[in-house]
Design an enzyme around this catalytic site. Structure first.
Site, PDB file in Angstrom:
ATOM      1  N   SER A   1      15.402  -7.210  17.953  1.00  9.56           N
ATOM      2  CA  SER A   1      16.081  -8.457  17.614  1.00  9.56           C
ATOM      3  C   SER A   1      16.396  -9.312  18.833  1.00  9.56           C
ATOM      4  O   SER A   1      16.320 -10.541  18.777  1.00  9.56           O
ATOM      5  CB  SER A   1      17.389  -8.145  16.865  1.00  9.56           C
ATOM      6  OG  SER A   1      17.159  -7.391  15.711  1.00  9.56           O
TER       7      SER A   1
ATOM      8  N   HIS B   1      11.482  -9.594  14.007  1.00 12.03           N
ATOM      9  CA  HIS B   1      10.533  -8.639  14.583  1.00 12.03           C
ATOM     10  C   HIS B   1       9.881  -7.828  13.473  1.00 12.03           C
ATOM     11  O   HIS B   1      10.296  -7.892  12.314  1.00 12.03           O
ATOM     12  CB  HIS B   1      11.228  -7.698  15.573  1.00 12.03           C
ATOM     13  CG  HIS B   1      12.383  -6.937  14.995  1.00 12.03           C
ATOM     14  ND1 HIS B   1      12.218  -5.815  14.208  1.00 12.03           N
ATOM     15  CD2 HIS B   1      13.727  -7.142  15.076  1.00 12.03           C
ATOM     16  CE1 HIS B   1      13.405  -5.357  13.843  1.00 12.03           C
ATOM     17  NE2 HIS B   1      14.344  -6.143  14.348  1.00 12.03           N
TER      18      HIS B   1
END
Length: 649
Positions: free
Chosen positions: A343, A513
């Site tokens: 992240s 992601h």
């Protein structure tokens, strides 16, 4: 696979046989044999701890190792790093032994040895229990990056812990300390006795001992010193990771300097020229897909949602049916790839168009990330109302400081909700955050740019009251939280469509992601691990672009330039970002993890392993060597330039 046994492996096997011979033949004779037996015992103690750690790793991730024979090879090849670690830890006791023989000439308190052994033992135990859940989530072993991020975001780490992890840790600690305790007291302590010996014996032991320790620490006498790649033996990376000594690797990583780039492949001038050519695109070729040049913009960043849960992206059916509907209302980029695996890097990639830096993360360095450009600044300069909504702690990964220093005026997070608001381990549920955001946008008197960052899809995938796909496995729990996210976002958009401002609004949805779930089969060197959703829709989108699919490769990094382009800012500030709607552009996406990097274009993908220093994965046929090598050369230049930029900020 490559399993040829080299000279160093033979040396390790010889050392094991020598240790066994020493134990069997020492007898009761005083002098150098007694001293040698003590050192062999202590050396074996450290080997046993490494064995326990590797056994725990293998038992936890056996399902990821393709060939069962690789387990045995992992223990065999791993001996090189095991012996190196043990030799490092033997250096201080060995030096004290020489001093004891030459000057003290008497026994000392056994507590000296006990304290010396206890400190690494407790440290190693902590590393072992931290490594297992980390590897399951990140696909890489515990490292300095994991430690620093963990210390910086203790609340976030604790939020990821579930009952299963605690049970696993308790069981692992019990086994670990039982083995350590009894081996230490039954084997090491019984041989930790002072015996005087002649000067000649001491000198001989010193010379031979120093030579042996140096040999094991260095791993031989070749030009290259010992590193993790020395124990790689297979094309199965999980098996290779099993061979790598977790403690040796972690301690080695702690000594690495962040002031030197790990990506030094060519001259800086050559790298810059390659990168400049690879990212050059015609800004005048950007298509205006919006009805207005001052749209409201909602950027939705989904936590860890991958393409594998979207039927329209080649993934599983029925997990995201409602987001699929939204995809079909706008422009769907079917081949979008995240910049990295976490992240902290995804947020920077989306908002600043700045790539991942491998073992580093620029967001944790506030003086550095403050110098980065970000799209929030573009909208703020145009008089937009700017906001960031997230149900967790905005201090996590320094998100709050990044937002406030990059044009975001309003940050709403966990602290802004009442104590009785529905929460999971990470924070307030996304549907409550979405409701707060919607109510806020209803009151806006000027154009707005708002970021909505979800959290429920974060491990440990807590969900209440029920799991649509169950939660017997992590993969099913992930499917369930993704299904919740799907429903939540659709409901939010349906309510937004009822507002007057929606006709002037563009919505961009992406993920921060990729993820190992739900498939659990793609390693960090595989492009599938980074394949994410990216779609654009809303009332401000021109009719002719609704329902359009773009099947060419694009990057998460391209969002920054695209958002700026929505408000007619043809800025040069995002050098690694290309507008998604440029007709003349390069279709490239770069991805990066701690120990691997790769590049994807419309023809295929190739990745490079930083430990093995060679290509680890490629979709190109064997007769396309030149194409493959040329593409990975571009990736090398790219990450060399990126990391140098990171160092300069």
């Amino acid at each position: 696979m490559c399993k040829s046994v080299n000279l160093q492996t033979i040396i390790c096997k010889f050392a094991v046989n020598f240790i066994f011979y020493t134990y069997m033949n020492v007898g009761q004779k005083p002098g150098w044999r007694v001293s040698l037996l003590f050192f062999v015992s202590l050396f074996a103690y450290w080997l046993v701890l490494s064995f326990v750690d590797r056994a725990a790793f293998v038992l936890s991730f056996r399902y990821k190792i393709e060939d069962v024979q690789d387990i045995a090879y992992a223990f065999l090849y791993g001996l090189r790093l095991d012996f190196s670690l043990a030799a490092y830890l033997m250096a201080l006791p060995f030096l004290f032994f020489i001093i004891q023989q030459l000057w003290l000439q008497r026994g000392v308190s056994p507590w000296l040895l006990r304290v010396y052994v206890m400190l690494p033992t407790f440290l190693f135990a902590a590393i072992t229990i931290a490594n297992l859940p980390l590897y399951e989530s990140w696909g890489e072993k515990v490292s300095k990056r994991a430690l620093t991020l963990g210390l910086d975001t203790i609340g976030g780490v604790s939020s990821s812990v579930d009952a299963g992890m605690l049970l696993q840790a308790a069981l692992m600690l019990t086994i670990y300390f039982v083995v350590a305790h009894y081996f230490y007291h039954w084997v090491v302590v019984k041989r930790a006795k002072y015996t005087s010996q002649s000067l000649k014996s001491t000198v001989i032991l010193f010379v031979l001992g120093a030579l042996a320790l140096f040999t094991f620490i260095r791993g031989g006498y070749g030009r290259a010193t010992l590193n993790q790649s020395a124990v790689y033996f297979s094309d199965d990376n999980t098996a290779n990771h099993a061979a790598v000594n977790t403690y040796w690797s972690f301690l080695k990583d702690l000594t690495k300097s962040t002031k030197k780039s790990p990506y030094q492949f060519m001259s800086e001038e050559e790298a810059k020229a390659i990168v400049g050519d690879s990212l050059l695109y015609d800004r005048d070729s950007v298509i205006n897909v919006l009805k207005t040049d001052r749209p409201n913009v909602i950027l939705v960043i989904l936590e860890g949602v991958v393409a594998q849960v979207f039927a329209d992206l080649g993934g599983e059916k029925d997990i995201t049916p409602k987001m699929t509907t939204l995809m079909r209302e706008g422009v769907n980029f079917t081949q979008a790839y995240a910049a990295a695996d976490r992240s902290d890097k995804g947020m920077i990639a989306v908002l600043s168009g700045f790539p991942s830096q491998g073992p580093e993360s620029i967001i944790k360095y506030i003086p550095k990330h403050e110098k980065l450009p970000a799209v929030g600044q573009v909208f703020d300069s145009l008089g937009y109302a700017t906001s960031f909504y997230h149900g967790g702690q905005s201090e996590f990964y320094n998100f709050k400081s990044f937002m406030l220093t990059h044009g975001i005026d309003k940050v709403v997070d966990n602290a802004n909700f009442p104590i009785n608001a529905q929460r999971n381990s990470w924070g307030v549920y996304d549907h409550l955050v979405a409701k707060r955001l919607l109510n806020s946008l209803k009151k806006e008197k000027k154009p707005f740019f708002s970021i909505f960052y979800t959290l429920v899809n974060h491990e440990p995938f807590d969900l209440s009251p029920s799991y649509a796909f169950g939660n017997k496995t992590k993969a099913d729990a992930y499917r369930s939280t993704t299904f919740y996210t799907d429903t939540m976002l659709f409901n939010f958009i349906e309510e937004a469509k009822q507002q007057d401002w929606y006709e002037n609004t563009i919505v961009v949805v992406t993920s921060d992601h990729g993820h190992v779930y739900p498939t659990e089969k793609y390693g960090l060197d595989r492009p599938e691990r980074y394949h994410i959703p990216l779609f654009v829709f809303g009332g401000a989108l021109k009719e002719e672009y609704r329902g359009k699919k773009v099947d060419e490769v694009v990057s998460q990094l391209d969002i920054a330039s695209t958002l700026a382009g929505f408000v007619q800012e043809k800025t040069m500030r995002f050098k690694y970002s290309q507008d998604l709607f440029a007709l003349r552009r390069k279709h490239l996406a770069f991805y990066n993890s701690n120990a691997a990097f790769g590049v994807i274009n419309n023809e295929g993908a190739v990745s490079y392993d930083m430990l093995k220093r060679n290509i680890s994965y490629s979709t190109f046929p064997k007769d396309s060597v030149d194409h493959r090598e040329k593409l990975i050369h571009v990736a090398k230049a790219y990450y060399q330039t990126v990391f140098n930029d990171f160092l300069k900020y």
